[in-house]
Scaffold this motif. Sequence first.
Motif, PDB file in Angstrom:
ATOM      1  N   ILE A  10      46.613  37.608  37.482  1.00  0.00           N
ATOM      2  CA  ILE A  10      47.161  38.438  38.557  1.00  0.00           C
ATOM      3  C   ILE A  10      48.370  39.218  38.061  1.00  0.00           C
ATOM      4  O   ILE A  10      48.527  40.417  38.354  1.00  0.00           O
ATOM      5  CB  ILE A  10      47.540  37.556  39.763  1.00  0.00           C
ATOM      6  CG1 ILE A  10      46.277  36.971  40.407  1.00  0.00           C
ATOM      7  CG2 ILE A  10      48.350  38.352  40.793  1.00  0.00           C
ATOM      8  CD1 ILE A  10      46.553  35.918  41.455  1.00  0.00           C
ATOM      9  N   VAL A  51      46.507  42.779  37.956  1.00  0.00           N
ATOM     10  CA  VAL A  51      46.554  43.224  39.353  1.00  0.00           C
ATOM     11  C   VAL A  51      47.865  43.966  39.602  1.00  0.00           C
ATOM     12  O   VAL A  51      48.943  43.418  39.371  1.00  0.00           O
ATOM     13  CB  VAL A  51      46.427  42.031  40.323  1.00  0.00           C
ATOM     14  CG1 VAL A  51      46.514  42.514  41.770  1.00  0.00           C
ATOM     15  CG2 VAL A  51      45.116  41.288  40.089  1.00  0.00           C
ATOM     16  N   HIS A  99      46.742  47.924  43.766  1.00  0.00           N
ATOM     17  CA  HIS A  99      45.540  47.161  44.112  1.00  0.00           C
ATOM     18  C   HIS A  99      45.773  46.360  45.392  1.00  0.00           C
ATOM     19  O   HIS A  99      44.909  46.324  46.279  1.00  0.00           O
ATOM     20  CB  HIS A  99      45.178  46.183  42.984  1.00  0.00           C
ATOM     21  CG  HIS A  99      44.683  46.862  41.745  1.00  0.00           C
ATOM     22  ND1 HIS A  99      44.953  46.381  40.481  1.00  0.00           N
ATOM     23  CD2 HIS A  99      43.946  47.981  41.568  1.00  0.00           C
ATOM     24  CE1 HIS A  99      44.391  47.174  39.587  1.00  0.00           C
ATOM     25  NE2 HIS A  99      43.772  48.153  40.226  1.00  0.00           N
ATOM     26  N   ILE A 100      46.928  45.710  45.459  1.00  0.00           N
ATOM     27  CA  ILE A 100      47.261  44.884  46.621  1.00  0.00           C
ATOM     28  C   ILE A 100      47.266  45.741  47.882  1.00  0.00           C
ATOM     29  O   ILE A 100      46.722  45.342  48.920  1.00  0.00           O
ATOM     30  CB  ILE A 100      48.637  44.212  46.438  1.00  0.00           C
ATOM     31  CG1 ILE A 100      48.617  43.250  45.240  1.00  0.00           C
ATOM     32  CG2 ILE A 100      49.042  43.470  47.713  1.00  0.00           C
ATOM     33  CD1 ILE A 100      47.719  42.069  45.385  1.00  0.00           C
ATOM     34  N   TRP A 120      43.711  46.471  48.951  1.00  0.00           N
ATOM     35  CA  TRP A 120      42.882  45.334  49.338  1.00  0.00           C
ATOM     36  C   TRP A 120      43.327  44.673  50.644  1.00  0.00           C
ATOM     37  O   TRP A 120      42.491  44.212  51.419  1.00  0.00           O
ATOM     38  CB  TRP A 120      42.885  44.277  48.229  1.00  0.00           C
ATOM     39  CG  TRP A 120      42.250  44.738  46.955  1.00  0.00           C
ATOM     40  CD1 TRP A 120      41.367  45.786  46.804  1.00  0.00           C
ATOM     41  CD2 TRP A 120      42.438  44.186  45.651  1.00  0.00           C
ATOM     42  NE1 TRP A 120      40.996  45.920  45.495  1.00  0.00           N
ATOM     43  CE2 TRP A 120      41.640  44.957  44.751  1.00  0.00           C
ATOM     44  CE3 TRP A 120      43.187  43.141  45.136  1.00  0.00           C
ATOM     45  CZ2 TRP A 120      41.581  44.694  43.388  1.00  0.00           C
ATOM     46  CZ3 TRP A 120      43.126  42.874  43.787  1.00  0.00           C
ATOM     47  CH2 TRP A 120      42.333  43.643  42.916  1.00  0.00           C
ATOM     48  N   LYS A 175      53.779  40.272  43.968  1.00  0.00           N
ATOM     49  CA  LYS A 175      53.088  41.547  43.786  1.00  0.00           C
ATOM     50  C   LYS A 175      53.039  42.383  45.062  1.00  0.00           C
ATOM     51  O   LYS A 175      52.599  43.528  45.039  1.00  0.00           O
ATOM     52  CB  LYS A 175      51.663  41.306  43.293  1.00  0.00           C
ATOM     53  CG  LYS A 175      51.567  40.864  41.838  1.00  0.00           C
ATOM     54  CD  LYS A 175      51.764  42.036  40.900  1.00  0.00           C
ATOM     55  CE  LYS A 175      51.513  41.627  39.457  1.00  0.00           C
ATOM     56  NZ  LYS A 175      51.598  42.778  38.543  1.00  0.00           N
TER      57      LYS A 175
END
Length: 333
Positions: A69, A73, A77-78, A81, A117
């Motif tokens: 992660i 990531v 991306h977070i 999503w 994140k």
Amino acid sequence: MIRGFRSFLIDFSLVIVIGLAVYVLSFGDSFSTVFQLPNSVLHMNTIFLSILIEALPFVLIGVLIAGIIQIFVTEDHIKRWIPKNTFLAIIMSCFVGALFPACECGIVPIVRRLLAKGVPIHAGIGFLLTGPLINPLVILSTYMAFGNDFKIAASRMILGFFIAILISIIISVLFKSNQLKHTLEIPHIHTSSHASQSIFSKLGHTVTHAVDEFFDMGKYLIVGALLAAFVQTYVSSEALLELGSGQVSSTAVMMGLAYLLSLCSEADAFIAASFSNVFPTTAILGFLIYGPMTDLKNTMMMLSVFKTKFVLLFVLIVTVVVFSVLTLLDGFY
């Protein structure tokens, strides 16, 4: 960036010292003979080792995923999503957690990285609660432990999912920030200056961060396992069981037992099944649902990651919600 070399040496030295102590207590016959250690100390050491051996594989998987992660990531991306709607974010995180094979120890470093994140605290808690509680391995072990009877496994899955959503909603109302004790330093490896990094270089960074995460989490796992072993050795479970004579008190006792024993969620159903002839179904479900959500060693690991006030309120909220829901459903079972 990796933690300072001095911090690394302190953590590594702690693990080595505890490892040597465990070796001496376990295999040092001459040591035990000279100092005449009580049998209870040796028994505590055996329990301590069993908890560590049971939890370490999941912690290793957890820190490896946390490293992935960290490197692969991005915050973008977070944002793509995770739904912006709080309730939808909670539902999504609980569904993802339900599909994720992790125990309550291995899930902590993963959630820490997700929160760092940019995952909102309510979504992180949904993932933290359902991951150890209703993942496929846990449901299968529960089904097998109760003689291939799907009733308890289904009740654990459905009630656990509902309770996790309820707790996450409460957390979303009470807390807005990620509640991490320390702000993790996130290396920007995905910027244009690092875009040309090879896959092998990124994998190397992943392993580096996984090792760093392991030493961060490992010492708290050891302390938590030691406390759980002490409780299992010196706190009489028979005395606790005597307190659970009524319907309500039996649920409270089994929840307390789940917290103190700190069993891995993939194996706790077999212990719960041994109490099925002593306690009602709601008390058994209290053991099966409450333990994976919070226990002694998990609390120690959370205290290393989250602010103390948040952890204490989290444990209180989980306790009240699980107990209240099961008490309301007592007549149904």
